[in-house]
Design a protein around this motif. Sequence first.
Motif: not given
Length: 362
Positions: A299-317
């Motif tokens: 339900g968190d409205p901030t549940n989106f992130r930037d894919p360019t952070e990498g795959i399995n490389r960043s907690p923000r990706g």
Amino acid sequence: MMETDEKNEEVHGFHFWIAISVPVLQLSLVLIVMELIFPIRIVFLLCVGWASYLVRTISRLTISPSLTLMFLSTLLLFTFGFHLYCRRIQSRSSTEPAEVIPWQKRWSLSLVTMFLLLAVSGICVISVTHQLYWMATTEDKIFEDIHMRGEPQAARRSTSKHNLKQIGLALHNYHDMYRQFPVGGTFDKTGQPQHSWVTQLLPYLDQNTLYEQIDFDQPWTAADNRETFETNFILLQSPGMPYDFTEEEGDAAGYKPAHYAANSRVLSANSGMDLRNIKDGSSNTILAGEVRSGIKAWGDPTNFRDPTEGINRSPRGFGSKFKGGTHVLLGDGSVRFLSEDIDPGVLKALSTPNGGEPVGEF
């Protein structure tokens, strides 16, 4: 005459049971041969594996009363028409109608039941064959990787892929209604978070009851909304991931996690996107994907992130606990498995809806 009719009826009944018994005996023989040929573990998985599948999926199943009624009505009409047809064929082909037992209703019911069983059996055989081939040839073979609660990684990947496909279908149904995808998260004029893209999709994920319980005049964290957002949403949870927030992820106050997040370049704060504005092509643009860290509540409205952070490389990706990469949902509704070693340029091209970058192979 009555004795003759009774004998004829007994003969017909005997032939009917013979027709049913032979396929059952053949199937039993096949199962015995399979047990002799294949390892016992594989036979056990094939025979009992359906139980774990039901445990994972039965909570997501919904029954449509209208479609069920339509199916039963159609089946009843078909049975009635089939019975009349059989009686007519019998009367036309009989040279001495007085000596022939009239076509019985139970014969029609038995034949229709057999037709249904054969149709279902055929579908099951095709599905099992396809699934066995996929599990035998996929990167995570069922014969090599049985761990984590005794469930093969191939089955967990299949379930997670199915979850993303359902999300993709809901996104497109929402788009058909509103001519754009839902916003990644709604925020009021003061910047306070209100509701997530998942919340807006609830009616399209067969969760109308959950949707109607939400007070949209209050933020998702309001006391009146707490119980709703503490509901465990199985479709938003990837197999192999915890069903509750871990201590490392902080105190989530009882809220349930979402193991899938939206692409912030398509669905972001107070911003959704029309498919017509995805100039790079829907099949070349990520809508959402799996996450393994920095997990938010569904339900968190901030549940989106930037894919360019990498795959399995960043907690923000994006990322997953599956070996070698993660699943992502593309704009055309398809689901692809992206390698964690994917070229950063290709990943950026897949992340931007209208960047104009060449995508190439991925």
